[in-house]
Structures are given as C-alpha cells and as structure tokens.
Write a protein that holds these residues in place. Structure first.
Motif, PDB file in Angstrom:
ATOM      1  N   GLY A 176      -4.091  12.072  -5.904  1.00 26.37           N
ATOM      2  CA  GLY A 176      -3.659  11.671  -4.579  1.00 26.37           C
ATOM      3  C   GLY A 176      -3.611  12.845  -3.614  1.00 26.37           C
ATOM      4  N   ALA A 177      -3.094  13.966  -4.095  1.00 31.27           N
ATOM      5  CA  ALA A 177      -3.001  15.151  -3.238  1.00 31.27           C
ATOM      6  C   ALA A 177      -4.401  15.583  -2.786  1.00 31.27           C
ATOM      7  CB  ALA A 177      -2.316  16.287  -3.995  1.00 31.27           C
ATOM      8  N   GLU A 178      -5.332  15.571  -3.710  1.00 34.94           N
ATOM      9  CA  GLU A 178      -6.707  15.963  -3.358  1.00 34.94           C
ATOM     10  C   GLU A 178      -7.340  15.000  -2.360  1.00 34.94           C
ATOM     11  OE1 GLU A 178      -9.840  17.173  -6.224  1.00 34.94           O
ATOM     12  OE2 GLU A 178      -8.157  17.210  -7.600  1.00 34.94           O
ATOM     13  N   ALA A 179      -7.044  13.710  -2.523  1.00 30.34           N
ATOM     14  CA  ALA A 179      -7.582  12.725  -1.587  1.00 30.34           C
ATOM     15  C   ALA A 179      -7.013  12.990  -0.188  1.00 30.34           C
ATOM     16  CB  ALA A 179      -7.241  11.318  -2.047  1.00 30.34           C
ATOM     17  N   ASN A 180      -5.717  13.310  -0.120  1.00 30.18           N
ATOM     18  CA  ASN A 180      -5.109  13.609   1.172  1.00 30.18           C
ATOM     19  C   ASN A 180      -5.616  14.929   1.752  1.00 30.18           C
ATOM     20  OD1 ASN A 180      -3.600  11.250   1.474  1.00 30.18           O
ATOM     21  ND2 ASN A 180      -1.899  12.037   0.265  1.00 30.18           N
ATOM     22  N   GLU A 181      -5.835  15.910   0.899  1.00 34.21           N
ATOM     23  CA  GLU A 181      -6.452  17.173   1.349  1.00 34.21           C
ATOM     24  C   GLU A 181      -7.782  16.881   2.024  1.00 34.21           C
ATOM     25  OE1 GLU A 181      -4.119  20.599   0.294  1.00 34.21           O
ATOM     26  OE2 GLU A 181      -6.140  20.662   1.118  1.00 34.21           O
ATOM     27  N   SER A 200       8.205  10.998   4.132  1.00 34.98           N
ATOM     28  CA  SER A 200       6.903  10.631   3.563  1.00 34.98           C
ATOM     29  C   SER A 200       6.670  11.430   2.291  1.00 34.98           C
ATOM     30  CB  SER A 200       5.796  10.939   4.570  1.00 34.98           C
ATOM     31  OG  SER A 200       5.815  12.312   4.922  1.00 34.98           O
ATOM     32  N   PHE A 201       5.636  11.047   1.557  1.00 36.38           N
ATOM     33  CA  PHE A 201       5.195  11.861   0.430  1.00 36.38           C
ATOM     34  C   PHE A 201       3.675  11.835   0.360  1.00 36.38           C
ATOM     35  CE2 PHE A 201       3.953  12.913  -3.871  1.00 36.38           C
ATOM     36  CZ  PHE A 201       4.649  14.089  -4.059  1.00 36.38           C
ATOM     37  N   HIS A 202       3.067  13.012   0.372  1.00 36.48           N
ATOM     38  CA  HIS A 202       1.600  13.067   0.375  1.00 36.48           C
ATOM     39  C   HIS A 202       1.028  13.990  -0.690  1.00 36.48           C
ATOM     40  CE1 HIS A 202       1.618  10.602   3.925  1.00 36.48           C
ATOM     41  NE2 HIS A 202       2.389  11.451   4.557  1.00 36.48           N
ATOM     42  N   GLY A 203       1.870  14.636  -1.506  1.00 38.97           N
ATOM     43  CA  GLY A 203       1.346  15.473  -2.582  1.00 38.97           C
ATOM     44  C   GLY A 203       1.961  16.858  -2.589  1.00 38.97           C
ATOM     45  N   ARG A 204       1.482  17.695  -3.504  1.00 45.04           N
ATOM     46  CA  ARG A 204       2.114  18.984  -3.760  1.00 45.04           C
ATOM     47  C   ARG A 204       1.221  20.196  -3.534  1.00 45.04           C
ATOM     48  NH1 ARG A 204       7.577  19.166  -5.279  1.00 45.04           N
ATOM     49  NH2 ARG A 204       8.162  17.200  -6.229  1.00 45.04           N
ATOM     50  N   VAL A 220      -0.004   8.269   7.627  1.00 50.14           N
ATOM     51  CA  VAL A 220       1.161   7.422   7.359  1.00 50.14           C
ATOM     52  C   VAL A 220       0.947   6.554   6.117  1.00 50.14           C
ATOM     53  CG1 VAL A 220       0.335   5.591   8.920  1.00 50.14           C
ATOM     54  CG2 VAL A 220       2.767   5.765   8.440  1.00 50.14           C
ATOM     55  N   GLU A 221       2.024   6.324   5.368  1.00 44.75           N
ATOM     56  CA  GLU A 221       1.982   5.354   4.269  1.00 44.75           C
ATOM     57  C   GLU A 221       2.319   3.981   4.863  1.00 44.75           C
ATOM     58  OE1 GLU A 221       4.490   7.121   0.767  1.00 44.75           O
ATOM     59  OE2 GLU A 221       4.873   8.320   2.547  1.00 44.75           O
ATOM     60  N   PRO A 222       1.503   2.963   4.599  1.00 45.39           N
ATOM     61  CA  PRO A 222       1.800   1.615   5.124  1.00 45.39           C
ATOM     62  C   PRO A 222       3.156   1.091   4.631  1.00 45.39           C
ATOM     63  CG  PRO A 222      -0.446   1.702   4.326  1.00 45.39           C
ATOM     64  CD  PRO A 222       0.201   2.999   3.906  1.00 45.39           C
ATOM     65  N   GLY A 279       6.601   5.013  -0.346  1.00 41.02           N
ATOM     66  CA  GLY A 279       6.931   4.852  -1.755  1.00 41.02           C
ATOM     67  C   GLY A 279       8.043   5.780  -2.181  1.00 41.02           C
ATOM     68  N   GLU A 280       7.662   7.018  -2.465  1.00 39.74           N
ATOM     69  CA  GLU A 280       8.587   8.073  -2.895  1.00 39.74           C
ATOM     70  C   GLU A 280       9.796   8.218  -1.959  1.00 39.74           C
ATOM     71  OE1 GLU A 280       6.727   8.979  -5.441  1.00 39.74           O
ATOM     72  OE2 GLU A 280       8.376  10.081  -6.368  1.00 39.74           O
ATOM     73  N   GLY A 281       9.580   7.971  -0.681  1.00 41.87           N
ATOM     74  CA  GLY A 281      10.644   8.129   0.317  1.00 41.87           C
ATOM     75  C   GLY A 281      11.705   7.047   0.224  1.00 41.87           C
ATOM     76  N   PHE A 326      -4.353   6.143   6.532  1.00 43.87           N
ATOM     77  CA  PHE A 326      -3.379   5.459   5.682  1.00 43.87           C
ATOM     78  C   PHE A 326      -3.408   6.076   4.291  1.00 43.87           C
ATOM     79  CE2 PHE A 326      -3.459   1.089   8.041  1.00 43.87           C
ATOM     80  CZ  PHE A 326      -2.646   1.619   9.036  1.00 43.87           C
ATOM     81  N   ASP A 327      -2.254   6.521   3.823  1.00 42.91           N
ATOM     82  CA  ASP A 327      -2.104   6.998   2.451  1.00 42.91           C
ATOM     83  C   ASP A 327      -1.688   5.798   1.602  1.00 42.91           C
ATOM     84  OD1 ASP A 327      -1.188   7.941   0.023  1.00 42.91           O
ATOM     85  OD2 ASP A 327      -0.229   9.728   0.855  1.00 42.91           O
ATOM     86  N   GLU A 328      -2.663   5.214   0.898  1.00 44.95           N
ATOM     87  CA  GLU A 328      -2.385   4.062   0.018  1.00 44.95           C
ATOM     88  C   GLU A 328      -2.437   4.483  -1.448  1.00 44.95           C
ATOM     89  OE1 GLU A 328      -3.020   0.182   0.553  1.00 44.95           O
ATOM     90  OE2 GLU A 328      -3.283   0.173   2.725  1.00 44.95           O
TER      91      GLU A 328
HETATM   92  C1  LIG Z   1       1.869  10.058  -5.784  1.00 43.68           C
HETATM   93  C2  LIG Z   1       1.504  10.139  -4.361  1.00 43.68           C
HETATM   94  C3  LIG Z   1       0.692  11.174  -3.846  1.00 43.68           C
HETATM   95  C4  LIG Z   1       0.268  12.341  -4.699  1.00 43.68           C
HETATM   96  O1  LIG Z   1      -0.594  11.950  -5.709  1.00 43.68           O
HETATM   97  P1  LIG Z   1      -0.893  12.990  -6.904  1.00 43.68           P
HETATM   98  O2  LIG Z   1      -1.947  12.263  -7.718  1.00 43.68           O
HETATM   99  O3  LIG Z   1       0.375  13.211  -7.641  1.00 43.68           O
HETATM  100  O4  LIG Z   1      -1.426  14.226  -6.289  1.00 43.68           O
HETATM  101  C5  LIG Z   1       0.326  11.124  -2.529  1.00 43.68           C
HETATM  102  N1  LIG Z   1       0.733  10.129  -1.723  1.00 43.68           N
HETATM  103  C6  LIG Z   1       1.503   9.119  -2.164  1.00 43.68           C
HETATM  104  C7  LIG Z   1       1.905   8.029  -1.219  1.00 43.68           C
HETATM  105  C8  LIG Z   1       1.932   9.100  -3.489  1.00 43.68           C
HETATM  106  O5  LIG Z   1       2.738   8.117  -3.914  1.00 43.68           O
END
Ligand SMILES: *Cc1c(COP(=O)(O)O)cnc(C)c1O
Length: 396
Positions: A104-109, A136-140, A188-190, A193-195, A221-223
C-alpha cells in the motif's frame, strides 16, 4: 513452542510490534489454529487482507500451479497474468492504466510521484503540495508517513517530505481553504480505516470531486483498506457515484500475497513514461495470477450481495451492545468494515476475546475494528457477538 519462539523473536526481530502471545500455524476460511491446536474465529483477516478467507481452494490452487510454471522474470518482459489482471482492473474501474508494486505504501508513493510529475508537466515546477486528512493512514515510507495525518507515525523521523497540508476529514470547507496555487493533489481514503473506521457524510466525496476538478487538482483515493469488496461494492468510491483521477489498492488484492497497484486515467498516466518509475518485484506472474483469481471471485454480484447482507447483520448485532453497555459509544461501518468506539481502552477486550478464541483488533486505543473475511456467515457473527457479550459482561 510459543514461549520459545517468543523469546527467539524478541531477540532477532526488530521490536516494532507488540505481538500477542499466539503462534498461528494453520488457516481455513474464517478459522485459524494455533500451535496447540486451539481454534479461533478470525475477525481481522490479516487486517482486511484475506478477504476470501484463509487458503481458499481456488486461489491456493492458482498459486501452486503458477509457482510450478513461472514465479518472476522482471518487468523488462511481458507476462500474461500481469496483463490480464490489469485489463480486468481497468474493465471494472474508472481507470485506464495500472502500475503494479508490492504494498500500500508503495502504491501511494507511486500516486504521489505521478501527481507531482503530472503537475510539473502541465503547470510547471513548484506546484507539488498535497492536501491530506487528519487521522488518515497512507503507509510508513518517508513520503507516505509524511502524507499520514497522525503525529505518532511521524515523530522522530523529521524532516518530513515537504509539501503536505493536513485538514480535518469530512470538511469540504477545510479543503477549500487549504488549496493554493501550489496544490497538485488531494489524497483521501473514501472511508478512513486505521484512523477509526470513519465514514464521511453523504455528498462529501462528490463535493471534493467537484472542487478538485474546478481547481485542476488531482483527486487520489486510497482504497488500500476499503477496496476489493470490503464495503459491499468492489471499490468504496462506487457508493458515492464519484470517480477519482488516481486510486491505490493493496491489502486484499491478492488475498495475502504482497501486491500494490496504482490505477489512473489515461491523460494522467501519460506523465509516467519509460524510466519514470520502476520496481523489481511489482506484478510478478505469481502474485498477479493470485490477484486475478481473487478479483474474479470477489467481483460477482452474488458475492458482493453477501457482503452487504452479512455486513448489515454485523452492524445490527454490534449496535445492540450500545444500549446494553454504557462504555460502548458508537458503532459505524459499511459492508464488512465496522468500528466500535468505546469510552475506554479496547486492549483488554482484544485479549479476553483471544482467550475465548475470537480474533479482533483495536485501533486508536479505543476503537475495536472488525474486518472479517468477506465469506463470513451469520452463524460466525452470532458466535462473535456471543463471545463479545461474555467479555463485556466480565469486564464491566
Ligand atoms: C494498510 C494501509 C496502507 C499501507 O499499506 P502497506 O501495505 O502496509 O504499506 C496505506 N493506506 C491505507 C488506507 C491502509 O489501510
């Protein structure tokens, strides 16, 4: 075994996780087994990853077959499963093109890079700011933790990547105020989740779409968490009747094999030509074959209908706790992602549930998150609520 393994783990693995003292050795459907043979009902699904449950026969078969045929060759060459998966993702979404990566982090990168590149080519340099949401949460990775609107993931890693502005979720006015002539995208996340499983008000995403179009700002959109059928539609944005310019997927895309994907419309994808972005492992035949089988299984009307039906049942059953226990503050969810906000810490609840053989997880300390495999059945939900009731009774 767990005690020994725990000791070894604590001495050789980075201490980045506070693990539960359980060693899982086997999974099937919504069930897990530990090294002592104890059975668990899984309402985490590897954090919204194993949407078809553990080791579904069809996906496991595809993985085994593909593992014997071809696992990896590099993106210097064509491979069939990757192209087929991309075609199906394009056919069932707003997008024209797909870039595969591993998380997910790589996709957002990739999405952040694409937004910068697109803006640079169309509006010149210096227009690289991205608006993201609080909680929000988008990765590490450095860029994605900079995009994440939570101080706790950023602390100690400064300086952050430049150009992020955080605004309150679900406030269109806040985005309006934050947009400047340097803004290239809104991420934005639709549904957050983590939040804390936060669902925006109806119309928010639509207004966001209109605002971004008006200002020539890309809407991403971060899905990663809520895509792939989790909310009862293949993608969460479908509930709102809006389309993003870019979307990111990961978690459940290959039902547990590591994969990420960035999807975009043609005119935006054009900003990434040969050499602009790359990955060694992204889209290997092994992983994309598993993802293709996963996507085909999820993207059927009967399957998504099931998610909606049992999702409503889960929401209804959990909501009944609100009247019964004063520390249950709010239940919110869509499809099979449900959050239960407590007025106290959820950690003791998680621990007690594990003792009774139910796997749940707690986010932001006081929100219990339920993300079971999408194949979960009414009787599993009944079992969950029975155990939860017992645990709440004992703890109150
Ligand atoms: C889990 C998550 C990520 C990060 O994904 P990783 O595969 O852990 O890098 C990014 N965005 C959202 C909304 C997530 O829930």
């Amino acid at each position: 075994m767990t005690d020994e393994l725990k000791k070894l783990c604590d001495s050789v693995i980075f201490a980045t996780y506070a693990r539960e003292s359980i060693t899982f050795v086997k999974g099937s459907g919504c069930r897990l087994w530990d090294d002592k043979g104890k059975e668990y009902l899984d309402f985490v699904a590897g954090i919204a990853v194993c949407n078809l449950g553990h080791c579904p026969e069809n996906v496991s078969q595809v993985i085994c077959d593909q593992a014997r045929k071809l696992v990896h060759v590099s993106n210097l060459y064509y491979t069939e499963p990757q192209v087929q998966l991309a075609r199906e993702l394009v056919n069932c979404s707003f997008a024209d093109r797909v870039f595969f990566c591993n998380s997910g982090a790589e996709a957002n990168e990739a999405a952040l890079k694409l937004a910068r590149k697109y803006s640079n080519e169309h509006f010149g340099s210096g227009r690289f700011h991205v608006i993201t949401m609080k909680n929000s949460f988008h990765g590490r990775t450095l860029a994605t933790l900079s995009a994440t609107g939570q101080e706790k993931v950023q602390k100690g890693f400064e300086p952050l990547v430049e150009g992020f502005t955080y605004v309150p979720y679900d406030s269109i006015e806040a985005v309006e105020r934050a947009i400047t002539d340097k803004t290239c995208a809104v991420l934005v996340e639709p549904i957050q989740g983590e939040g804390g499983v936060r669902i925006p008000s109806e119309g928010y995403l639509k207004e966001l779409r209109a605002l971004c179009s008006e200002k020539n700002v890309l809407l991403i959109f971060d899905e990663v968490q809520v895509g792939m059928g989790r909310t009862g539609k293949l993608f969460a944005y479908e509930h709102e009747g809006v389309e993003p310019d870019i979307m990111t997927l990961a978690k459940a895309l290959a039902n547990g094999l590591p994969i990420g994907a960035m999807l975009a419309k043609e005119d935006i994808a054009e900003a990434f030509g040969p050499g602009s972005h790359a990955t060694t492992f992204g889209g290997t035949p092994l992983v994309t074959a598993a993802a293709l089988e996963t996507l085909r299984t999820i993207n059927r009307p009967e399957f998504l209908e099931h998610v909606n039906r049992v999702g409503l049942y889960l929401l209804e059953r959990l909501s009944s706790f609100k009247e019964k226990y004063e520390f249950v503050k709010e239940i919110r969810g869509r499809g099979l992602i449900v959050g239960m906000e407590l007025t106290c810490s959820g950690q003791p609840v998680v621990k007690k549930c594990l003792e009774y053989g139910v796997v749940i997880n707690c986010i932001q300390d006081n929100i219990i998150r339920f993300t079971p495999p999408l194949i979960v059945e009414q009787k599993d939900i009944d079992r969950l609520t029975e155990i939860l009731d017992r645990v709440f009774e004992e703890l109150s």
